[in-house]
Design a protein around this motif. Structure first.
Motif, PDB file in Angstrom:
ATOM      1  N   ALA B 266      78.714   7.253  10.595  1.00 51.28           N
ATOM      2  CA  ALA B 266      79.894   7.958  10.771  1.00 51.28           C
ATOM      3  C   ALA B 266      79.482   9.609  10.653  1.00 51.28           C
ATOM      4  N   LEU B 269      78.067  10.679  14.176  1.00 52.89           N
ATOM      5  CA  LEU B 269      79.050  10.594  15.011  1.00 52.89           C
ATOM      6  C   LEU B 269      79.985  11.994  14.897  1.00 52.89           C
ATOM      7  N   SER B 270      80.470  12.145  13.745  1.00 55.25           N
ATOM      8  CA  SER B 270      81.582  13.217  13.247  1.00 55.25           C
ATOM      9  C   SER B 270      80.834  14.542  13.582  1.00 55.25           C
ATOM     10  N   LEU B 273      80.604  15.129  17.319  1.00 60.62           N
ATOM     11  CA  LEU B 273      81.998  15.532  17.815  1.00 60.62           C
ATOM     12  C   LEU B 273      82.321  16.724  17.743  1.00 60.62           C
TER      13      LEU B 273
END
Lengths: 309, 294
Positions: B266, B269-270, B273
């Motif tokens: 998580a 990915l964060s 982004l």
């Protein structure tokens, strides 16, 4: 105004027809028939089944039959749940999804407007920066990261709220609504800030201030109406996002809405169900875009009614 | 006299539009951070084979799920596979989707927008109506439908995502091309008898590069997010391959007992982004300083 609404309505019709046709053709193009999984079924049975579901007619006949039935609200029988129609299944899930969407929207609007207004009131202050950092986090953090993290913190570690469910435990609606609404709160916050900053620099605001109106009155009465325009235009498309967001949220929190039904149908290859829900979603999205266009046109007299964007 | 001479010297050196943009970008710390993370990610994705301490599918059932340790930096999953290695290979999928799908979107969007904006008139009206209609379609749902109908093929996934994301690009390119089309130097090259495609490739496209680059950087995170979304639902990348979305989805299943299986993917990915969005915003401010934030 009436003409504008009429033109938008007429535009919506080809969109929906295209959606239905594409969906229908795609599903028909799928390799394998819907009854292939019935192992060792005698050919006569398959033949009977095909007849029962009119699969032997020409494609055009099937499509036009499907469209005319769909227009009357009949989306056909479900392949996976014999005896239940797709329409019936959709309408058992719909209230749940709408309720979730409603809470999420309320959360998004309240939090988004508040933070956006605070940020625009004092641009480049620490309030502004923290509100915009919050907004950036909300936009970048996908719901399937935010949801599990919230569960991990509030349900598993702190044990304040239930892990999943809908209407089964106290407070089980809080986490899903926040998770679904967070990204929209963030967008609304940024749009409010941008819109308000632009409006507050205009002449009529200076006039209002010169008249000696209180700051609250200037912002809430004169500023907000124009400043909210970008937010209103955002709400229509946002609704589409809320729906596809509901796929994730309903799967994570095990909520029996149409989002989860759709994902399950996709896994089960329940073709009629997939077609039905796709068409249903598309209709909802088109209707909500229409509504938000009309509201935007009412708020801003400068938008011409000729159907221009 | 002396100052005039110095001024003249400065003018001669000059600064191109791009140098200007670069210097503005460098002042934006968040964007520079984003750029750094993106370069780092590209490098580890390329050299994943060399960096990975374990093989990608190597299972160690005796070990099972273990928390981060010296042997396994980010811990192992329930089958005893090294999480660090799996995230490393997941970055390949995510970046590949980001690049390939964005290329598809870029190609369709720029071609469509250029033709529409340059030709104008009836052609433009028809092409833009088509874009309007496509805008109203629920595309996420269509991608799911495609994946169900044609099986979960990753190249189809790339293409489908790209085929969805070109619409905004087409609109941006069209409006840019239209404003350039109306400028006098285009009339000049037309009167010089240059063929149409030469005018477009030589005189129009280079001038819309800025907005195209900006929008491309902003498309990449959207595309990566869409792939992770589908993989999270189990409709994207299929095992034994893993992408960040499917790692997160596996992490969710066991987060009560083994929270690190959720937290690390998580986080990866964060951060990715975030970085791409910062970089995109920074580029937008640098290349087109007039554009306000939102």
């Amino acid at each position: 105004m009436f003409r504008f609404v009429l033109v938008r309505l007429l535009q919506a019709i080809p969109v929906l027809l295209i959606v239905i046709s594409i969906t229908f053709m795609l599903v028909r193009a799928a390799p394998g028939g819907p009854f292939d999984s019935e192992k060792n079924a005698p050919p006569e049975v398959i033949q009977k089944l095909n007849e029962r579901y009119h699969l032997n007619d020409s494609l055009i006949t099937q499509l036009s039959d499907y469209i005319s039935n769909a227009l009357q609200g009949d989306l056909g029988p479900s392949f996976r749940y014999p005896g239940r129609s797709v329409t019936e299944i959709i309408f058992t899930g719909l209230p749940v999804t709408l309720e979730l969407g409603l809470y999420a929207t309320c959360f998004a609007i309240v939090i988004g407007l508040l933070t956006g207004l605070i940020a625009s009131y004092r641009p480049n202050s620490w309030q502004d920066y923290s509100a915009m950092t919050f907004a950036m986090t909300g936009i970048c953090l996908p719901s399937f990261v935010l949801g599990p993290l919230l569960i991990l913190i509030f349900s598993i570690w702190l044990e304040w709220l239930p892990v999943s469910g809908w209407n089964q435990f106290n407070g089980d609606k809080i986490l899903p609504s926040i998770t679904l609404g967070a990204a929209y709160a963030a967008y609304i916050s940024r749009l409010t800030r941008g819109g308000m900053l632009e409006i507050l620099s205009q002449d009529f605001i200076r006039t209002a201030r010169a008249k000696g109106l209180s700051e609250t009155r200037v912002i809430l009465k004169h500023g907000l109406k124009g400043g909210l325009l970008p937010v209103v235009t955002f709400l229509g498309p946002a609704f589409a996002g809320l729906l596809s967001g509901s796929f994730i949220i309903e799967t994570i929190f095990q909520i029996p809405g149409i989002g989860r039904l759709y994902v399950q149908a996709a896994f089960n290859r329940d073709y009629t169900m997939i077609m039905g829900t796709t068409i249903f979603f598309a209709t909802l999205i088109v209707v909500f875009n229409l509504i938000s266009d009309i509201i935007a046109a009412m708020l801003n007299p400068r938008i011409t009614y000729k159907g221009k964007n | 006299m002396a100052t005039a001479a110095i001024d003249l010297k400065n003018i001669q050196q000059g600064r191109s539009l791009w140098q200007d943009a670069m210097s503005r970008l460098k002042q934006n710390h968040l964007a520079v951070f984003g750029l750094g993370v993106v370069i780092f990610l590209i490098l580890i994705a390329i050299f994943a084979d060399l960096i990975a301490p374990y093989s990608y599918e190597e299972q160690n059932l005796a070990l099972g799920a273990s928390p981060p340790s010296a042997d396994h930096w980010l811990g192992t999953d329930t089958l005893g596979r090294d999480l660090f290695t799996r995230i490393l290979y997941g970055s390949r999928i995510s970046l590949m989707v980001g690049i390939l799908a964005t290329t598809v979107a870029l190609t369709i969007g720029v071609t469509w927008g250029t033709i529409s904006g340059y030709l104008g008139g009836r052609v433009d009206m028809v092409m833009m109506r088509i874009v309007d209609i496509l805008y109203a379609l629920p595309f996420t749902i269509f991608i799911i439908l495609l994946m169900v109908v044609f099986g979960r093929n990753i190249y189809l996934l790339f293409f489908a995502i790209g085929a969805v994301e070109w619409l905004t690009m087409a609109r941006i390119v069209r409006s840019q091309v239209m404003s350039i089309r109306n400028q006098e130097y285009i009339d000049a090259v037309i009167s010089m008898g240059l063929p149409r495609w030469r005018i477009i490739t030589r005189h129009v496209l280079p001038n819309i590069l800025g907005p195209v680059i900006v929008y491309t950087t902003l498309t990449i995170p959207g595309v990566i997010l869409l792939e992770s979304f589908l993989s999270f639902l189990g409709l994207g990348i299929q095992p034994p391959m893993s992408s960040w979305g499917s790692l997160i989805s596996n992490g969710v299943e066991t987060m009560e007992e083994y929270p690190w299986l959720l937290i690390f993917p998580a986080l990866t990915l964060s951060v990715t982004l975030f970085s791409l969005n910062f970089l995109g915003d920074g580029l937008r401010d640098a290349i087109d300083p007039r554009s306000a934030k939102d």
